[in-house]
Design a protein around this motif. Structure first.
Motif, mmCIF file in Angstrom:
data_model
loop_
_atom_site.group_PDB
_atom_site.id
_atom_site.type_symbol
_atom_site.label_atom_id
_atom_site.label_comp_id
_atom_site.label_asym_id
_atom_site.label_seq_id
_atom_site.Cartn_x
_atom_site.Cartn_y
_atom_site.Cartn_z
ATOM 1 N N UNK A 119 38.865 23.344 55.467
ATOM 2 C CA UNK A 119 39.971 22.496 54.995
ATOM 3 C C UNK A 119 40.939 23.306 54.142
ATOM 4 N N UNK A 120 40.381 24.236 53.346
ATOM 5 C CA UNK A 120 41.241 24.999 52.429
ATOM 6 C C UNK A 120 42.080 26.043 53.177
ATOM 7 N N UNK A 121 41.728 26.330 54.425
ATOM 8 C CA UNK A 121 42.477 27.351 55.182
ATOM 9 C C UNK A 121 43.695 26.784 55.898
ATOM 10 N N UNK A 122 43.820 25.471 55.941
ATOM 11 C CA UNK A 122 44.966 24.845 56.598
ATOM 12 C C UNK A 122 45.089 25.289 58.034
ATOM 13 N N UNK A 123 46.289 25.779 58.412
ATOM 14 C CA UNK A 123 46.520 26.135 59.827
ATOM 15 C C UNK A 123 45.810 27.423 60.224
ATOM 16 N N UNK A 124 45.241 28.147 59.262
ATOM 17 C CA UNK A 124 44.518 29.385 59.591
ATOM 18 C C UNK A 124 43.032 29.144 59.868
ATOM 19 N N UNK A 125 42.650 27.878 59.984
ATOM 20 C CA UNK A 125 41.205 27.618 60.107
ATOM 21 C C UNK A 125 40.632 28.290 61.362
ATOM 22 N N UNK A 126 39.335 28.624 61.250
ATOM 23 C CA UNK A 126 38.642 29.319 62.342
ATOM 24 C C UNK A 126 38.297 28.340 63.470
ATOM 25 N N UNK A 127 38.147 27.062 63.083
ATOM 26 C CA UNK A 127 37.670 26.098 64.077
ATOM 27 C C UNK A 127 36.171 26.250 64.259
ATOM 28 N N UNK A 128 35.448 26.335 63.143
ATOM 29 C CA UNK A 128 33.991 26.515 63.221
ATOM 30 C C UNK A 128 33.337 25.259 63.809
ATOM 31 N N UNK A 129 32.062 25.394 64.094
ATOM 32 C CA UNK A 129 31.326 24.233 64.605
ATOM 33 C C UNK A 129 30.933 23.287 63.465
ATOM 34 N N UNK A 130 31.202 23.681 62.221
ATOM 35 C CA UNK A 130 30.908 22.818 61.077
ATOM 36 C C UNK A 130 29.428 22.724 60.749
ATOM 37 N N UNK A 131 28.654 23.679 61.202
ATOM 38 C CA UNK A 131 27.203 23.603 61.001
ATOM 39 C C UNK A 131 26.723 24.415 59.786
ATOM 40 N N UNK A 132 27.652 24.946 59.016
ATOM 41 C CA UNK A 132 27.244 25.675 57.804
ATOM 42 C C UNK A 132 26.848 27.123 58.073
ATOM 43 N N UNK A 133 27.240 27.644 59.216
ATOM 44 C CA UNK A 133 26.790 28.985 59.624
ATOM 45 C C UNK A 133 27.330 30.068 58.673
ATOM 46 N N UNK A 134 28.650 30.063 58.461
ATOM 47 C CA UNK A 134 29.264 31.099 57.609
ATOM 48 C C UNK A 134 28.682 31.096 56.202
ATOM 49 N N UNK A 135 28.680 29.934 55.508
ATOM 50 C CA UNK A 135 28.124 29.907 54.151
ATOM 51 C C UNK A 135 26.642 30.319 54.083
ATOM 52 N N UNK A 136 25.861 30.012 55.100
ATOM 53 C CA UNK A 136 24.437 30.392 55.064
ATOM 54 C C UNK A 136 24.283 31.910 55.193
ATOM 55 N N UNK A 137 24.997 32.499 56.138
ATOM 56 C CA UNK A 137 24.925 33.967 56.264
ATOM 57 C C UNK A 137 25.533 34.650 55.028
ATOM 58 N N UNK A 138 26.545 34.021 54.432
ATOM 59 C CA UNK A 138 27.124 34.584 53.200
ATOM 60 C C UNK A 138 26.057 34.659 52.117
ATOM 61 N N UNK A 139 25.309 33.579 51.957
ATOM 62 C CA UNK A 139 24.233 33.555 50.948
ATOM 63 C C UNK A 139 23.142 34.576 51.280
ATOM 64 N N UNK A 140 22.876 34.752 52.553
ATOM 65 C CA UNK A 140 21.861 35.738 52.953
ATOM 66 C C UNK A 140 22.303 37.131 52.495
ATOM 67 N N UNK A 141 23.544 37.469 52.835
ATOM 68 C CA UNK A 141 24.031 38.823 52.546
ATOM 69 C C UNK A 141 24.234 39.035 51.049
ATOM 70 N N UNK A 142 24.611 37.978 50.331
ATOM 71 C CA UNK A 142 24.801 38.134 48.880
ATOM 72 C C UNK A 142 23.492 37.912 48.114
ATOM 73 N N UNK A 143 22.401 37.859 48.855
ATOM 74 C CA UNK A 143 21.055 37.789 48.272
ATOM 75 C C UNK A 143 20.795 36.513 47.471
ATOM 76 N N UNK A 144 21.415 35.417 47.981
ATOM 77 C CA UNK A 144 21.203 34.118 47.355
ATOM 78 C C UNK A 144 20.545 33.108 48.286
#
Ligand code: GDP
Ligand code: IMO
Ligand code: MG
Length: 423
Positions: A119-144
């Motif tokens: 939502x915060x990306x406006x017209x630049x959105x990736x069009x994700x599947x909305x399943x939380x994939x990016x944030x989960x891998x982000x937490x994995x890589x940032x060791x959280x």
């Protein structure tokens, strides 16, 4: 023994699930190595249709083991729904499905964060599947991140800390949400995971190989959605390429055997991002209609275009493909002629190496081949293939320098032709 890998060479939805199911009788173990419920793998047989999201496509044939590897991210709620639906249709998985303790968990707040970031990306959105994939891998890589193995030790504290951290971000993004029912549903579902063997899958898989067992690794998404080599930032958040099977399962590079690269006879993409051969005309509409090109997870209409050999060669190079599989041949049955993109024209120059930047400057350079104009869907042997279809296959093999070993002529398991002819 070595691990054979089957992966998508385009922007996903190539038909991986169907072919894994077809190949399963040749294997003792089928395993997923990356991605999560952003995947939707469709299988059709005996008049039934199944869409798998997190569960490997090897569960329907024989008594082989199926493993969700450490590289996968798992949403307990969606997993429970998927497994229960399968159990209700007579496929009890509790004895044949195993999950790596190192698999990361998608928390309810990961899904909210996915939506909030989009939502915060406006017209630049990736069009994700909305399943939380990016944030989960982000937490994995940032060791959280939280892993399935954490369920066994001090889980409540880790869960509460993660949720609190995510809530700070959600509030900073002014995202409105109601977490309570989501957490309740999630905590119930996470208990359900304990019905399955939670294993040290890297040991299990390497021991299988030592015992001479045959392992097939099933990719999700496609090479052009890879976090490193795909059309960044319009990609998913995992390594979808062959190397992802090494990190996503814990197998050494010299343990990779055959690499099956799977592609459609044309090209599709769902979500935003560059797509040089996209068609905006009636031809694109016909491909969409005849190929029933609607996302199996989100139902979104897939964008359609001609086959892109510049992108395909790039994928074959990155993945080290040894055998090709061409899907959805029947979708092109109606066309008088078929186009294939062999180069990109960029600022007046022809380019055949997939470039760093993919933007509107790219004009595809096409060759045109005669269509076969006949119904492929009933064909079960390569000897039945019409001359024009064989010419299309030969053209692709010459361009791609890898043999096409399997041709799919319809969604059903039976609509699959193995090519035995020597290349
Ligand atoms: P995956 O994500 O790579 O497993 O692919 P999807 O299941 O998302 O999308 C492929 C779609 O094409 C599914 O609906 C399949 O049932 C269908 N399909 C697979 N192979 C063929 C084929 O050869 N012809 C046709 N017409 N449909 C096919
Ligand atoms: P299968 O395994 C097609 C696309 C999304 C979006 C981008 C990022 O069925 O081939 P994500 O939710 O992963 O953060 O979304 O990737 N995408 C897929 N497109 N098939 C898939 O999986 C996909 N999984 C993700 O549409 O553009
Ligand atoms: Mg799919």
């Amino acid at each position: 023994m070595k691990v054979d890998v089957l992966l998508g060479l385009q922007w996903g939805d190539e038909g991986k699930g169907k072919v894994v199911d077809v190949l399963t009788p040749n294997y003792d173990v089928v395993t997923r190595f990356q991605g999560g419920p952003n995947a939707g793998h469709t299988l059709e047989f005996n008049g039934e249709k199944y869409v798998l999201r997190s569960i490997p496509s090897g569960i329907f044939q024989g008594n082989n083991a199926n493993i969700i590897g450490n590289g996968v991210v798992l949403d307990p709620v969606l997993f429970k729904a998927e497994a229960e639906a399968l159990a209700a249709s007579g496929h009890d998985l509790t004895k044949k499905l195993f999950i790596s303790k190192k698999t990361h968990l998608i928390l309810p707040t990961h899904r909210l964060l996915d939506a909030a970031y989009e939502a915060s990306k406006g017209s630049d959105k990736v069009g994700t599947t909305g399943k939380g994939i990016g944030p989960t891998y982000t937490d994995k890589v940032s060791r959280n991140g939280l892993r399935i193995g954490d369920l066994l030790h001090n889980f409540d504290t880790k869960f509460a800390a993660a949720i609190a951290r995510h809530e700070v971000i959600l509030k900073s993004l002014n995202y409105q949400y109601d977490l309570k029912p989501l957490v309740k549903e999630w905590l119930e579902a996470v208990e359900y995971l304990k019905n399955f063997g939670l294993i040290d899958s890297e040991h299990v898989i390497n021991n299988y190989l030592k015992e001479g067992k045959k392992v097939l690794a099933e990719g999700a998404q496609g090479t052009m959605l890879d976090i490193d080599f795909g059309s960044y930032p319009f990609v998913t958040s995992s390594n979808t390429i062959c190397a992802g099977a090494c990190t996503g399962l814990g197998i050494a590079p010299n343990k990779i055997g055959e690499v099956y690269g799977i592609f459609k006879a044309y090209c599709t993409r769902v979500g935003a991002g560059p797509f040089p051969t996209e068609l905006f005309d009636e031809t694109g509409e016909i491909i969409c209609k005849n190929g029933n090109e609607y996302g199996s997870v989100t139902g979104r209409k897939r964008r359609c275009g001609w086959i892109d050999l510049v992108a395909l060669k790039y994928a074959i190079m990155i993945d080290g493909v040894t055998k090709l599989i061409m899907m959805k041949s029947d979708v092109l049955d109606a066309f008088e002629t078929i186009k294939a993109c062999i180069a990109y024209k960029i600022d007046g120059e022809e380019v055949t190496e997939f470039p760093y930047e993919i933007n509107d400057n790219i004009e595809p350079v096409y060759v045109e081949l005669p269509g076969w104009k006949c119904d492929m869907t009933k064909m079960s042997d390569e000897d039945e293939f019409p001359e024009e279809f064989n010419a299309y296959l030969s053209f692709l093999e010459e361009e791609l320098e890898v043999p096409i070993k399997i041709v799919s002529v319809g969604p059903d398991r039976e609509q699959t032709v193995i090519r035995y002819r020597e290349e």
